[in-house]
Design an enzyme around this catalytic site. Sequence first.
Site, mmCIF file in Angstrom:
data_model
loop_
_atom_site.group_PDB
_atom_site.id
_atom_site.type_symbol
_atom_site.label_atom_id
_atom_site.label_comp_id
_atom_site.label_asym_id
_atom_site.label_seq_id
_atom_site.Cartn_x
_atom_site.Cartn_y
_atom_site.Cartn_z
ATOM 1 N N THR A 108 5.417 -3.749 -1.193
ATOM 2 C CA THR A 108 4.293 -3.659 -2.117
ATOM 3 C C THR A 108 4.161 -2.228 -2.614
ATOM 4 O O THR A 108 4.754 -1.306 -2.055
ATOM 5 C CB THR A 108 2.958 -4.068 -1.453
ATOM 6 O OG1 THR A 108 2.678 -3.166 -0.373
ATOM 7 C CG2 THR A 108 2.988 -5.493 -0.953
ATOM 8 N N GLU A 109 3.354 -2.062 -3.658
ATOM 9 C CA GLU A 109 3.094 -0.697 -4.105
ATOM 10 C C GLU A 109 2.307 0.033 -3.019
ATOM 11 O O GLU A 109 1.633 -0.598 -2.195
ATOM 12 C CB GLU A 109 2.338 -0.693 -5.427
ATOM 13 C CG GLU A 109 0.908 -1.177 -5.376
ATOM 14 C CD GLU A 109 0.190 -1.037 -6.714
ATOM 15 O OE1 GLU A 109 0.164 0.074 -7.261
ATOM 16 O OE2 GLU A 109 -0.335 -2.065 -7.196
ATOM 17 N N ILE A 110 2.416 1.349 -3.024
ATOM 18 C CA ILE A 110 1.761 2.155 -2.010
ATOM 19 C C ILE A 110 0.614 2.923 -2.653
ATOM 20 O O ILE A 110 0.725 3.369 -3.797
ATOM 21 C CB ILE A 110 2.772 3.119 -1.349
ATOM 22 C CG1 ILE A 110 2.214 3.730 -0.075
ATOM 23 C CG2 ILE A 110 3.225 4.210 -2.322
ATOM 24 C CD1 ILE A 110 3.260 4.493 0.747
ATOM 25 N N CYS A 111 -0.493 3.023 -1.971
ATOM 26 C CA CYS A 111 -1.599 3.852 -2.438
ATOM 27 C C CYS A 111 -1.597 5.130 -1.604
ATOM 28 O O CYS A 111 -1.638 5.077 -0.370
ATOM 29 C CB CYS A 111 -2.926 3.107 -2.327
ATOM 30 S SG CYS A 111 -3.095 1.809 -3.579
ATOM 31 N N ASP A 114 -4.614 -6.734 1.027
ATOM 32 C CA ASP A 114 -4.783 -7.627 2.170
ATOM 33 C C ASP A 114 -5.392 -8.973 1.792
ATOM 34 O O ASP A 114 -6.488 -9.329 2.215
ATOM 35 C CB ASP A 114 -5.630 -6.957 3.256
ATOM 36 C CG ASP A 114 -4.788 -6.015 4.100
ATOM 37 O OD1 ASP A 114 -3.579 -5.895 3.830
ATOM 38 O OD2 ASP A 114 -5.328 -5.399 5.018
#
Length: 310
Positions: A108-111, A175
């Site tokens: 997934t993309e990361i924050c 989530d």
Amino acid sequence: MMLPCASSQPFDKDSEPFVETDPTGRYGRYDELLGSGAVKKVYRAFDQEEGIEVAWNQVKLRCFSDDAAMLERLYSEVRLLKSLENTHIIALYKVWRDEGSNTLNFITEICTSGNLREYRKKHRHVSMKALKKWSKQILKGLDYLHTREPCIIHRDLNCSNVFVNGNIGQVKIGDLGLAAIVGKNHSAHSILGTPEFMAPELYEERYTELVDIYSYGMCVLELVSLEIPYSECDSVAKIYRRVSSGVKPEALNKVKDVQAKAFIEKCIAQKEVRPSAAELLRDPFFDGIVDDEEVEEENNDNGGTGRTVS
């Protein structure tokens, strides 16, 4: 002269080695753990094709070999994420099952700044304007979920499930493992979530997407008060008794901003009068709050001039 081929593995002694790569060799996982929950661990990883950092989510399936419902929930999150495309929802890039290690993996993309709860704890001095910007972005993500066909209810919205790119003030909902896809009547029936953030009707096992609005109101309360709702309770049973009897969390009395308090009260009102995400986005609470996404839309509408049309 021939140039050396790009290697899929780091070769410099100062570079960080990958612990593993995905079957295509595009994504490499580092050993650094970004977070872990009841069902999965999240590691820092790298997309070699795009040259960007990503998150590698890994679930050890043997932990749930005798729990078919939990396994199905995990697959549901992945299928759900894959179908979503919104600025304020964490994006999913790839998913696969590793038969050898019996793990479910998804990229997934990361924050960059972690979850909103930890970020807010770290930065205690934040203006109401900034809090409103974050709150508006969460609400836009919810509006996107709730207006899908069929409707998607998150069911476990809280500040630890919202993620932040602190350098640009951007927040995204993540989530979605407990999310429910519901039909035209917009109702679901199972009890799931985080007790402090659960709407009273969740316990009645018949509810709609408005449970997310209640949870959202509790998120805004946490952001404004720097206190998790119902922290005065020392057990889930006490929280349940207070929520089901309509007793508001003590943190609400600590909110000095009259407008913010009124907005939170709208969100956590009884389901019959609780507004939708779309209605809340039009609330006076957000007057004058414009995010980067809206500026871009306005520029496009005005032919890229950046000027407003009177």
